[in-house]
Write an enzyme that holds these catalytic residues in place. Structure first.
Site, PDB file in Angstrom:
ATOM      1  N   GLU A  49      -6.746  -2.783  -4.906  1.00  0.00           N
ATOM      2  CA  GLU A  49      -6.087  -1.830  -3.877  1.00  0.00           C
ATOM      3  C   GLU A  49      -6.354  -0.475  -4.584  1.00  0.00           C
ATOM      4  OE1 GLU A  49      -2.687  -2.829  -1.828  1.00  0.00           O
ATOM      5  OE2 GLU A  49      -3.596  -4.681  -0.843  1.00  0.00           O
ATOM      6  N   ASP A  60       5.927   4.637   1.321  1.00  0.00           N
ATOM      7  CA  ASP A  60       6.033   4.463  -0.034  1.00  0.00           C
ATOM      8  C   ASP A  60       7.332   5.194  -0.745  1.00  0.00           C
ATOM      9  OD1 ASP A  60       3.277   3.265  -1.163  1.00  0.00           O
ATOM     10  OD2 ASP A  60       2.612   5.128   0.113  1.00  0.00           O
TER      11      ASP A  60
END
Length: 267
Positions: A49, A60
């Site tokens: 990824e 995040d």
């Protein structure tokens, strides 16, 4: 079959589970990313990824937020990320590459334009954190036509009805977020993950990979027992941050961490 489907089929035949590392493209500088990708594959990664840096990575935690900041400060763009994938493909035609990020840069490029450029570069999948299934019909058909899988997140708080709707749009694999919160936070509850992945398998034949909270060989192995793959990000991005001033040391550091996970999962 897509490259992602082929990889999961191959792993299933071997009795293995997918190890899927995440790094932010262009961190700490664009010129190093392809080397990091090759090091991850050599250390046992089945897929990669690759994060598209964005100015507001809301899903995040601090570790990956700072990676986005470093990458943007170094001048990384979505075009640059696609060039990295194309360079990686010059010597690796087998490892699936999934771009992970937020919708804004892709929308700015134009969905159709992105789909064609991503296909040419050799991208296999796209995971956009902020793409709801209600808006997927604008994007998914274009990606499907280009042979690119669309990967969606499902959280512990996702209702069964919504999970079914998300699963109906997904291809490649479903990304189950193992904990409530942002990347790099909290502690894994393997039993809770096992229950949720079992529920998701009733909704779809697409593999279910699990991310968030995987830090070492023990946690990767535990997750691999109850899913089709373990996704690891923050611990690797932390390695990159710690060695950003000596980037030539980063590939070995990434390989050491991933090797431990690969060994534990296979055992």
């Amino acid at each position: 079959m897509s490259r992602i489907e082929q990889k999961f089929a191959q792993l299933n035949e071997q009795g293995k589970k997918a190890l899927i590392p995440y790094i932010t493209g262009g961190d700490p500088e664009p010129g190093y990313t392809v080397g990091f990708m090759h090091a991850l594959v050599e250390a046992g990664a089945d897929m990669i990824e690759l994060g598209i840096p964005f100015s507001d990575p809301m899903a995040d935690g601090e570790v990956i937020q700072k990676a986005h900041e470093r990458s943007l400060a170094a001048g990384t763009t979505l075009e640059g990320i696609l060039e990295m994938v194309a360079e990686f493909r010059q010597t690796n035609q087998d490892t699936p590459v999934v771009l992970m990020g937020y919708l804004n840069p892709i929308e700015y490029m134009g969905y159709a334009n992105f789909a064609q450029k991503a296909k040419t570069a050799g991208v296999d999948g796209l995971l956009t954190v902020d793409l709801p299934p209600e808006e997927a019909d604008d994007v998914v058909p274009l990606l499907k036509e280009a042979g690119i899988d669309t990967i969606f997140l499902i959280a512990p708080t996702t209702t069964p009805a919504r999970a079914a709707k998300i699963a109906s749009h997904a291809s490649g694999y479903l990304y189950y977020v193992s904990i409530k919160g942002v990347t790099g936070s909290a502690t894994l509850d393997t039993q809770a993950v096992a229950e949720k992945t079992a529920e998701l398998r009733q909704l779809t034949s697409v593999p279910v990979a699990v991310g968030f909270g995987i830090r070492d060989g023990a946690s990767a192995a535990a997750i691999s027992q109850v899913s089709d793959g373990a996704i690891v990000g923050s611990v690797l991005v932390n390695k990159i941050a710690a060695l950003a001033q000596t980037p030539e040391q980063i590939p070995a550091a990434l390989a050491e961490t991933l090797n431990e996970m690969r060994t534990a999962m296979d055992a």
